[in-house]
Design an enzyme around this catalytic site. Sequence first.
Site, mmCIF file in Angstrom:
data_model
loop_
_atom_site.group_PDB
_atom_site.id
_atom_site.type_symbol
_atom_site.label_atom_id
_atom_site.label_comp_id
_atom_site.label_asym_id
_atom_site.label_seq_id
_atom_site.Cartn_x
_atom_site.Cartn_y
_atom_site.Cartn_z
ATOM 1 N N GLY A 152 0.832 -1.245 -0.044
ATOM 2 C CA GLY A 152 -0.010 0.032 -0.016
ATOM 3 C C GLY A 152 0.803 1.279 0.083
ATOM 4 N N PRO B 217 2.590 4.866 1.279
ATOM 5 C CG PRO B 217 4.523 6.034 0.800
ATOM 6 C CD PRO B 217 3.323 5.467 0.052
ATOM 7 C CB THR C 267 -2.307 2.879 3.660
ATOM 8 O OG1 THR C 267 -1.118 2.195 3.332
ATOM 9 C CG2 THR C 267 -2.093 3.840 2.335
ATOM 10 N N GLY C 268 -1.520 2.706 6.934
ATOM 11 C CA GLY C 268 -1.672 1.900 8.057
ATOM 12 C C GLY C 268 -1.110 0.317 8.290
ATOM 13 C CE LYS C 269 2.798 -0.211 3.586
ATOM 14 N NZ LYS C 269 2.480 1.215 3.554
ATOM 15 C CB THR C 270 3.409 -0.224 10.726
ATOM 16 O OG1 THR C 270 4.545 -0.061 9.728
ATOM 17 C CG2 THR C 270 4.180 -0.489 12.321
ATOM 18 C CD GLU D 194 -4.234 31.324 -8.778
ATOM 19 O OE1 GLU D 194 -4.840 30.359 -8.930
ATOM 20 O OE2 GLU D 194 -3.045 31.095 -8.987
ATOM 21 C CG ASP E 41 -0.739 26.254 -14.346
ATOM 22 O OD1 ASP E 41 -0.863 25.549 -13.285
ATOM 23 O OD2 ASP E 41 -0.957 27.545 -14.279
#
Length: 615
Positions: free
Chosen positions: A207, A209, A211-214, A430, A505
Amino acid sequence: MYPIFIIVSRSSTLNSSFSKVAVWIGIALALFTVFRHFDGRSRFQDNYTYTHFMDDVRSGHIKKVEVQGDVLRVLSDNGYVHSLVSPGDLWMVSDLLKNNVQVVAKPREEPSFLASVFVSWFPMLLLIGVWVFFMRQMQGGGRGGAFSFGKSRAKMLDDATNKTTFADVAGCDEAKEEVQELVDFLKDPTKFQKLGGRIPRGILMVGSPGTGKTLLARAIAGEAKVPFFSISGSDFVEMFVGVGASRVRDMFENAKKYSPCIIFIDEIDAVGRQRGAGVGGGNDEREQTLNQMLVEMDGFEAGQGVVVIAATNRPDVLDPALLRPGRFDRQVVVPLPDIKGREQILKVHMGKVPLSDDVDPSILARGTPGFSGADLSNLVNESALFAARRNAKKVEMFDFEKAKDKIMMGAERLSMVMPEEERRNTAYHESGHVVVAKMLPKTDPVHKVTIIPRGLALGVTMQLPDRDRYSMDKERLLNTISVLFGGRIAEEIFMNQMTTGASNDFEKATSIARDIVTRYGMTKELGPMIYADNESEVFLGRSVTKTIHVSEATMQKVDNEIRTIIDDQYNVARNIIESNRDIIENMAESLLKLETLNSDQIDDIISRKHLSIND
C-alpha cells in the site's frame, strides 16, 4: 511472563550501567598509576646540586647520607633534607667517610611486576579500548555487547505492552477481513490443522505510505494476544559481510522460542530487492541477507506458529523468490481510504481531542480526497495546534479548515510583500482558472481561490471532487487541460504579458496530453495502442522506466497528436475567458480586496450577482 520480562530488562540495564562505570574507573586508576610512577621518578630532584652537596661535605655540614641506587638523600647539620641523583662518582663514599659522614646503603627500589606489565601494555590496551568503543558506536551503541554484531535488532512487544486492536484500525475493512483468519489461527492453530489446512507462512502488506500497514500488523498481534517482533529491513544490513544473515538467523531463533508469534519486517524492499540486478552480482551483504531470509522462511516446520508479515510500497522491486507460495504467499492490499474510510479514521483520531459541536467528520471526509490515514492523523493534530494557538478550549471546524488548507495548499506566507502589479497579475491568473473550471462540464468543483502566497505558489485555486473517482474519461481529461491553461490566457488578455507563474500548469497539461496519446489510447490517429510503458525494472539497485521502441515516423505522429490536443484545449479556454471578461474583472477585483474567496462567493460572481466585501 510480563513481570519477569521487566525484571530481566532492569537487571540487564543495571549490569550495563555497572560495566560502563567499571570501565571508566579502571581507566582512571590506570592513568593515576602511570602518573604516580613517573612522578615518583621526578620527586627526588630539587635545586640542591651535587657540587653544592660535596662542598657541604668538605665543610662538615652533612651528617648523614642515604644511598639507594643512584638516588641520594642528604641530611644536613641544620636539619634540612635534600634529594638528588648521583652522577656516578666512584670516590664519593670514601670522601664521605673521610669527612665523618654517616653512610646508609639501601637496595634499589624496583617497580612491581604488575606495574611494569601495565606500563608496558598500557598503550596497546588503550588502542584496543578505543577500537572497541568506536565499533560499539557503529553497531548501534553497543547493544548486546561489543562483539554481538550478529544479534537481532528486533523489538518484542508482548500482549501486555501491545494494546493495539482492530478497533484502532479504520478505513481498510477488506484488509482486516483478509487477516482475520490469521488471528483465528494464532489463537487456535488446531482448528485449521485438523482439516489439513495450512495458514500462510508470510503475508506481504502492500500500500501507499501512511495507509496503516504497520498499525494493522500490530493490531493482528494485539487481537491474537501473541508476541510481536518488529524490525526494519535496513536493520539487517551492516558494513560487514555476513552480519545481516546472522541477524536473520538470530531473529528467527528467538521467534521460535515465543511461538506462536508474529515477525514484522517494515520496508522489506530495503533487503528484499531482486538479486543479480546490478553489475558484478550486486551487493553481497544484501544478497546474503536475502538468501538467509529465504532459507529461514522455507525451513519452518509445520505447526510452528511463527508468521512473518512484511510491509512495502514497492512490491515490483522484490525478488520473485520472496513471493512464491511457501514464503510470502499472500498479499494484502492496504489502499488509500475512501470517503467512508476517511470518516472512520477521523473519528478514531478525533476521539483523542476535545471537539466543538460544529465539527462534522463527514464534511471533512468529503473535503480530503486522496488523504491517507497518516495525513488524516496529521490533519487532526494540526487542528489541535491551531486551536491551542488561539487559547481555545475545544477544536472547532474553523481550525480543521485552516489545517486542511495548510496541508493541501501550504502555509500562508503573510510576511511576503508582493508588488501591486504582481498581486494583480496573480488575481487575474487565478480568476482565469476559476472561470474556465466553472464553465466547463466534468471538472471538479472549485472549493476556494486565494492570492495569498502559500508554500511555493503565489496563488492557489483549490478544486475538490464531490466524490471519490477511480477512473477518468477523455472529456474530463481534456477539460482539465483547459482549466490549466486558463491562468496564462487571463494574463495575456488582461495584463498583456506572460510570466513564469504558468510553468507548472504547462508541465501538468503536457503530461496529461502525452498520457492521452501514449498510454490511454484515446486518439483516432494512433488508436488503442501503448507507446509508453509505466512499468519499471531494477537496474543498479534503482527502478528504471522501460520504454517501448517505436519508429521515428510514429513518434512524429505522437508529437503531432499532443500538439493538436494542446492547441485545441488552449483555444477552448481562450474562448471561455474572452466571453466572460466581466466575470473575470469582477473576480480579480474581489480577490485584490478580499484575497480569498470561498465557493459561495465564487458562485455569486459567476452568476453575476453583486458581491459585498463583507460577505
